[in-house]
Motif scaffolding. Structure first.
Motif, PDB file in Angstrom:
ATOM      1  N   TYR A  78     -47.816  38.684  89.152  1.00  0.00           N
ATOM      2  CA  TYR A  78     -48.554  39.797  89.764  1.00  0.00           C
ATOM      3  C   TYR A  78     -47.758  40.378  90.918  1.00  0.00           C
ATOM      4  CZ  TYR A  78     -52.206  42.425  92.125  1.00  0.00           C
ATOM      5  OH  TYR A  78     -52.931  43.433  92.720  1.00  0.00           O
ATOM      6  N   ASP A  79     -47.761  41.682  91.029  1.00  0.00           N
ATOM      7  CA  ASP A  79     -47.035  42.360  92.113  1.00  0.00           C
ATOM      8  C   ASP A  79     -47.950  43.419  92.711  1.00  0.00           C
ATOM      9  OD1 ASP A  79     -45.246  43.599  93.809  1.00  0.00           O
ATOM     10  OD2 ASP A  79     -43.648  43.753  92.329  1.00  0.00           O
ATOM     11  N   CYS A  80     -48.190  43.336  94.006  1.00  0.00           N
ATOM     12  CA  CYS A  80     -49.043  44.331  94.666  1.00  0.00           C
ATOM     13  C   CYS A  80     -48.228  45.476  95.254  1.00  0.00           C
ATOM     14  CB  CYS A  80     -49.898  43.678  95.747  1.00  0.00           C
ATOM     15  SG  CYS A  80     -49.024  43.323  97.301  1.00  0.00           S
ATOM     16  N   PHE A  81     -46.897  45.386  95.203  1.00  0.00           N
ATOM     17  CA  PHE A  81     -46.004  46.425  95.734  1.00  0.00           C
ATOM     18  C   PHE A  81     -46.255  46.697  97.226  1.00  0.00           C
ATOM     19  CE2 PHE A  81     -46.306  47.266  91.189  1.00  0.00           C
ATOM     20  CZ  PHE A  81     -44.979  47.364  90.828  1.00  0.00           C
ATOM     21  N   GLY A  82     -46.672  45.654  97.930  1.00  0.00           N
ATOM     22  CA  GLY A  82     -46.884  45.801  99.366  1.00  0.00           C
ATOM     23  C   GLY A  82     -48.254  46.318  99.751  1.00  0.00           C
ATOM     24  N   ALA A  83     -49.140  46.470  98.766  1.00  0.00           N
ATOM     25  CA  ALA A  83     -50.483  46.983  99.066  1.00  0.00           C
ATOM     26  C   ALA A  83     -51.277  46.005  99.927  1.00  0.00           C
ATOM     27  CB  ALA A  83     -51.237  47.268  97.767  1.00  0.00           C
ATOM     28  N   PHE A 136     -58.205  48.096  98.031  1.00  0.00           N
ATOM     29  CA  PHE A 136     -56.998  47.395  97.599  1.00  0.00           C
ATOM     30  C   PHE A 136     -56.431  47.886  96.261  1.00  0.00           C
ATOM     31  CE2 PHE A 136     -55.086  43.703  95.325  1.00  0.00           C
ATOM     32  CZ  PHE A 136     -53.923  43.610  96.065  1.00  0.00           C
ATOM     33  N   PRO A 137     -57.213  47.984  95.167  1.00  0.00           N
ATOM     34  CA  PRO A 137     -56.623  48.456  93.908  1.00  0.00           C
ATOM     35  C   PRO A 137     -56.122  49.889  93.970  1.00  0.00           C
ATOM     36  CG  PRO A 137     -58.999  48.179  93.693  1.00  0.00           C
ATOM     37  CD  PRO A 137     -58.615  47.573  94.993  1.00  0.00           C
ATOM     38  N   VAL A 138     -56.767  50.716  94.793  1.00  0.00           N
ATOM     39  CA  VAL A 138     -56.302  52.101  94.970  1.00  0.00           C
ATOM     40  C   VAL A 138     -54.942  52.094  95.651  1.00  0.00           C
ATOM     41  CG1 VAL A 138     -56.775  54.331  96.061  1.00  0.00           C
ATOM     42  CG2 VAL A 138     -58.662  52.976  95.113  1.00  0.00           C
ATOM     43  N   MET A 139     -54.840  51.297  96.716  1.00  0.00           N
ATOM     44  CA  MET A 139     -53.569  51.206  97.436  1.00  0.00           C
ATOM     45  C   MET A 139     -52.477  50.627  96.559  1.00  0.00           C
ATOM     46  SD  MET A 139     -52.179  51.854 100.418  1.00  0.00           S
ATOM     47  CE  MET A 139     -53.416  51.768 101.721  1.00  0.00           C
ATOM     48  N   ARG A 140     -52.824  49.650  95.760  1.00  0.00           N
ATOM     49  CA  ARG A 140     -51.830  49.041  94.875  1.00  0.00           C
ATOM     50  C   ARG A 140     -51.255  50.070  93.896  1.00  0.00           C
ATOM     51  NH1 ARG A 140     -50.135  48.021  89.730  1.00  0.00           N
ATOM     52  NH2 ARG A 140     -48.989  46.080  89.618  1.00  0.00           N
ATOM     53  N   ASP A 141     -52.119  50.923  93.350  1.00  0.00           N
ATOM     54  CA  ASP A 141     -51.649  51.969  92.438  1.00  0.00           C
ATOM     55  C   ASP A 141     -50.726  52.955  93.147  1.00  0.00           C
ATOM     56  OD1 ASP A 141     -53.044  50.870  90.338  1.00  0.00           O
ATOM     57  OD2 ASP A 141     -54.674  52.331  90.368  1.00  0.00           O
ATOM     58  N   LEU A 142     -51.088  53.336  94.359  1.00  0.00           N
ATOM     59  CA  LEU A 142     -50.263  54.285  95.112  1.00  0.00           C
ATOM     60  C   LEU A 142     -48.916  53.672  95.484  1.00  0.00           C
ATOM     61  CD1 LEU A 142     -52.950  55.806  97.512  1.00  0.00           C
ATOM     62  CD2 LEU A 142     -51.926  56.902  95.509  1.00  0.00           C
ATOM     63  N   GLN A 143     -48.923  52.407  95.873  1.00  0.00           N
ATOM     64  CA  GLN A 143     -47.672  51.734  96.232  1.00  0.00           C
ATOM     65  C   GLN A 143     -46.758  51.595  95.005  1.00  0.00           C
ATOM     66  OE1 GLN A 143     -47.674  51.910  99.795  1.00  0.00           O
ATOM     67  NE2 GLN A 143     -46.719  49.902  99.662  1.00  0.00           N
ATOM     68  N   GLU A 144     -47.357  51.339  93.853  1.00  0.00           N
ATOM     69  CA  GLU A 144     -46.565  51.256  92.625  1.00  0.00           C
ATOM     70  C   GLU A 144     -45.891  52.605  92.334  1.00  0.00           C
ATOM     71  OE1 GLU A 144     -47.080  49.941  87.938  1.00  0.00           O
ATOM     72  OE2 GLU A 144     -48.808  50.725  89.033  1.00  0.00           O
ATOM     73  N   LEU A 145     -46.641  53.680  92.493  1.00  0.00           N
ATOM     74  CA  LEU A 145     -46.072  55.014  92.280  1.00  0.00           C
ATOM     75  C   LEU A 145     -44.947  55.284  93.272  1.00  0.00           C
ATOM     76  CD1 LEU A 145     -49.304  57.119  91.589  1.00  0.00           C
ATOM     77  CD2 LEU A 145     -47.646  56.244  89.923  1.00  0.00           C
TER      78      LEU A 145
END
Length: 267
Positions: free
Chosen positions: A66-71, A99-108
């Motif tokens: 799992y990777d949160c990309f810094g979220a 958290f899941p919203v931030m994770r998506d944005l950080q991935e982008l």
């Protein structure tokens, strides 16, 4: 341009959000079933995992990929200004939703930053920079605004740029390139295959034999590499490869990787 460190998980500055927010079911990836919003029983009071060095042995392979990309740290220390959901229960519901919203944005942001760094992206670099700035500003919004963001629509706009960056990068590879976008390549025998410049976005490569395959300049966005044998494979300059894809695969010291990524410890 976001600092590379801001797009990598920093568990020391997170309140264990990835161990609380997602739901998971007992399976080959998880030893137990856990509903969303409930802390994993392995999460300690100090927000550290009690079996972090034994996750695979204990049946929690899913946690290791799992990777949160810094979220996690961005939500914990930025959006909620260091307020721990345990000590301030009133923040928990909002924090878990953000958290899941931030994770998506950080991935982008991770993908956009990589696209902007490609030498072949010169003609769209201004567009990429504008999209990075726009996405970064979204991550800095208040919890209330973040919860209402239309991330899927924003992702569509981002993906148009990422696809264009991919096309420009792969066009520099001589010869005809394979298009296996979204293809079912589960268990495929691709040992030594020339996949240089191939389009493998969203391809299912679960358990595939990729030993010695050449994946330079291949677009592997979202490709599922779970249990794929990548020993000796060449991923140098692969487009949009992320650490969690490698963590899910089976490689060794002969697997060639971009400098920004690392050989997983379990290899």
């Amino acid at each position: 341009m976001p600092a590379p460190s801001s797009l990598r998980a920093d568990c020391e500055n997170c309140f264990g959000l990835c161990c609380v927010v997602p739901a998971f079911a007992a399976s080959a990836d998880f030893a137990i079933t856990k509903p969303a919003g409930q802390a994993c029983p392995n999460l300690r009071e100090d927000s550290r995992c009690g079996i972090h060095d034994k996750l695979r042995k204990k049946g929690f392979t899913g946690c290791t990929v799992y990777d949160c990309f810094g979220a996690g740290q961005k939500v914990s220390q930025g959006t909620f200004d260091g307020e721990d959901w345990r000590k301030a229960p009133k923040t928990a519901r909002s924090m878990f939703a953000v958290f899941p919203v931030m994770r998506d944005l950080q991935e982008l942001l991770y993908y956009l930053t990589e696209a902007a760094a490609l030498p072949t992206s010169a003609s769209i670099r201004d567009d990429l920079a504008e999209m990075i700035d726009r996405t970064e500003r979204m991550t800095l919004d208040t919890p209330g605004v973040l919860r209402k963001l239309d991330v899927p629509t924003h992702r569509v706009a981002v993906n148009r740029l990422l696809v264009r960056a991919s096309e420009l990068a792969r066009a520099a590879v001589p010869g005809k390139k394979k298009d296996r976008r979204g293809a079912d390549l589960i268990g495929a025998k691709l040992k030594g295959a020339n996949l240089r410049g191939a389009l493998l976005r969203g391809a299912y490569l679960i358990g595939a034999d990729l030993r010695g395959a050449d994946l330079r300049q291949a677009d592997v966005t979202g490709a599922d590499l779970r249990d794929a044998d990548v020993r000796g494979a060449d991923f140098r300059d692969a487009l949009f490869l992320i650490q969690s894809q490698l963590d899910a695969a089976k490689g060794d010291a002969t697997t060639k990787l971009p400098e920004s990524l690392a050989h997983p410890a379990h290899w």
